[in-house]
Design a protein around this motif. Structure first.
Motif, short mmCIF file in Angstrom:
data_model
loop_
_atom_site.label_atom_id
_atom_site.label_comp_id
_atom_site.label_asym_id
_atom_site.label_seq_id
_atom_site.Cartn_x
_atom_site.Cartn_y
_atom_site.Cartn_z
N THR A 131 3.92 -0.18 5.75
CA THR A 131 4.24 0.99 5.15
C THR A 131 3.81 2.28 5.69
N PRO A 164 3.11 0.51 -4.73
CA PRO A 164 3.50 -0.08 -3.20
C PRO A 164 5.06 -0.25 -3.34
N ASP A 165 5.53 -1.00 -3.88
CA ASP A 165 7.08 -1.43 -3.98
C ASP A 165 7.98 -0.10 -3.74
N ALA A 166 7.90 0.84 -4.50
CA ALA A 166 8.73 1.99 -4.69
C ALA A 166 8.25 2.74 -3.47
N SER A 167 6.99 2.87 -2.99
CA SER A 167 6.71 3.64 -1.86
C SER A 167 7.42 2.86 -0.30
N THR A 168 7.24 1.76 -0.48
CA THR A 168 7.95 1.39 0.71
C THR A 168 9.45 1.19 0.63
N ALA A 169 10.11 0.99 -0.39
CA ALA A 169 11.40 1.33 -0.55
C ALA A 169 11.90 2.69 -0.14
#
Length: 535
Positions: A476, A37-42
């Motif tokens: 996202t 989730p974090d990498a995808s959001t960024a």
């Protein structure tokens, strides 16, 4: 009487060429959001910043161009062209037709933002105007009308025209953007490019539904928790989503005439009732004068507002609001266009443009005039600090606070919750219906997609919603959907050119007839006789 359907055909079969790539595209985006989730959001946020930052001007130019093109088309001789043959008549009354267009196009978003969007503009205005000033208040209502008026409905209208023309005038099978692009793409519309285009459209629809769920579920959960005196949690959100799934699954099962039409009619009637109640108990004079004044500011400054980029200043208002909204409407446009095309057989091109640009805009303007005016009056008078509620609890808490200021607050809140349920259900059932149509093989404009296909997409939408609500990935998906809007701009151009080429070839001479039709379709393409066979 059982639903009348055409004889069995290829439309009764799922088209794996579109269904499988479309599902893979959805999984390719949803999977990383769930796993990383974090990498995808960024990554998606970076793509969004690039699209809106570097090409923000393109969204603005596209918006004004589409409005201008449709106004020209409506008043040209092509406005008389009927979307169908000489024997084709409208399937729905004018009220039901406009109601389905409006509820599909705006859905749950309007009941969220109409209350609070003017507050954002009032406290953080455009054009470097002083916050909370008289001028800021005037622009607050004007920008609400601008962002939800002519341009978004123009974006919605443009894809619907060539799709309807392809189905009802050219008599081509396939309720898809790729088929409507055949006037430019030619045989490539049947190949990989067409499949890619339709797959992106399917992803955009699912992402758009994710946006709607992201707005609706927290709002309704907050309101329900307040009524029942319980805490809003994941279990309550899933329960709310299950009720929605049951509503729109039943609606999409019964089809256009018995499901979606009835739900849309009820939706509009309930909305009119709540708007009228707010207008009566609120400062009606402020609402009326605010509407008239903001309409004048919007129409008088439409071109400057459409093209304002503040190149010599440091304002991000135009990117944060106008570019964001234009991208959002473009992302939704294929879904709305496909659905509106399906329900517009027998209407003329001019009728369709007027229904969307005029009546669609008037509908959203009434929401902002009444609910937006009521909320702005509360903020200006000091009766309720809505900005503080927005800062502390977001839109759900702010809307709950506004509803509590109305007489019979609990009863009004229950009615508003019901409106939210029906509003989103009409968007979801339209989405499931369109998704089933796009992934059906050679579906003609006279057929409805198979009921099992409609339910498959209804349950897939619900499953994606539950997963993303649990993992907090709705924002996202919403952002990634808006990124998809950038390549949709040239697609809109292709659709417009495709239709113009068809119109020039099919109607090369000036005719004085009030309605222009082509009635040379083969017998096997004519409207099938009614049967009593169950779909």
């Amino acid at each position: 009487m059982q639903e009348a359907v055409p004889p069995a055909s290829d439309g009764d079969h799922l088209d794996p060429r579109v269904f499988i790539p479309a599902v893979l595209v959805i999984l390719a985006f949803i999977g990383p959001v769930i796993l990383f989730p974090d990498a995808s959001t960024a990554l998606i946020n970076a793509a969004f910043s690039f699209a809106t930052g570097k090409f923000g001007w393109l969204y603005l130019v596209a918006g004004l161009s589409v409005v201008g093109f449709l106004i020209w088309l409506a008043f040209s001789r092509y406005g008389n062209v009927r979307l169908g043959g000489a024997e084709d008549t409208p399937d729905f009354s004018y009220f039901s037709w406009v109601a389905m267009i409006f509820t599909c196009g705006m859905g749950i978003a309007i009941v969220n933002w109409a209350w609070v969007e003017p507050i954002y503009y009032y406290t953080s205005p455009a054009y470097h105007v002083a916050a909370k000033s008289r001028e800021a208040a005037e622009w607050a209502l004007a920008f609400g009308q601008f962002h939800w008026g002519l341009t978004p409905w123009a974006f919605y209208c443009l894809p619907g025209l060539p799709i309807a023309y392809s189905m009802y005038v050219k008599k081509r099978d396939g309720v898809r953007l790729s088929v409507a692009s055949r006037g430019v793409l030619g045989r490539h519309a049947d190949g990989a490019w067409g499949v890619l285009l339709d797959s992106i459209v399917v992803f955009g629809i699912v992402g758009g539904v994710g946006t709607s769920l992201g707005l609706a579920v927290p709002l309704v959960s907050q309101l329900v928790s307040g009524i029942l005196g319980m805490e809003a949690n994941f279990g309550l959100e899933v329960a709310v989503l299950c009720i929605w799934t049951a509503m729109f699954s039943a609606s999409v099962w019964f089809g256009l005439a018995k499901g979606i039409k009835i739900l849309s009619d009820v939706n509009v009637i309930l909305a009119i009732f709540l708007l009228a109640f707010t207008f009566i108990v609120g400062d009606s004079q402020f609402m009326v004068e605010g509407f008239v004044n903001s309409l004048g500011k919007t129409l008088g400054n439409f071109i400057p507002m459409s093209l304002w980029t503040d190149p010599a200043g440091d304002s991000t208002f135009w990117k944060d609001w106008t570019v964001f909204y234009w991208a959002w409407w473009i992302a939704y446009a294929p879904m709305v266009g496909l659905f509106v095309a399906r329900i517009s057989r027998g209407r003329t091109i001019r009728e369709l443009i007027i229904a969307e640009l005029v009546f669609g805009s008037l509908g959203t303007w009434v929401f902002f005039a009444v609910w937006g005016g009521y909320a702005l009056d509360l903020q200006i008078s000091g009766a309720l600090d809505i900005k503080a509620l927005l800062d502390s609890g977001g839109i759900p808490l702010a809307v709950e606070g506004i509803l509590q200021t109305l007489p019979y607050a609990k009863l009004v809140t229950v009615a508003f919750i019901l409106l939210c349920f029906i509003f989103l259900a009409t968007t979801l059932d339209s989405s499931a219906y369109v998704l089933a149509s796009v992934t059906s093989r050679k579906l003609s404009g006279y057929q409805e997609p198979k009921r099992s296909f409609r339910l498959i997409w209804a349950f897939l939408i619900a499953a994606v919603g539950v997963a993303l609500i649990q993992l907090g990935g709705l924002q996202t998906v919403q952002t990634s959907t808006i990124v998809v809007a950038l390549p949709m701009i040239p697609v809109m151009l292709i659709l417009a050119l495709s239709m113009l080429r068809w119109l020039k070839n099919d109607f090369p001479k000036e005719e004085l007839n009030p309605v222009l039709v082509i009635d040379d379709m083969p017998a096997f393409h004519r409207k099938p006789k009614k049967t009593n066979r169950q779909a």
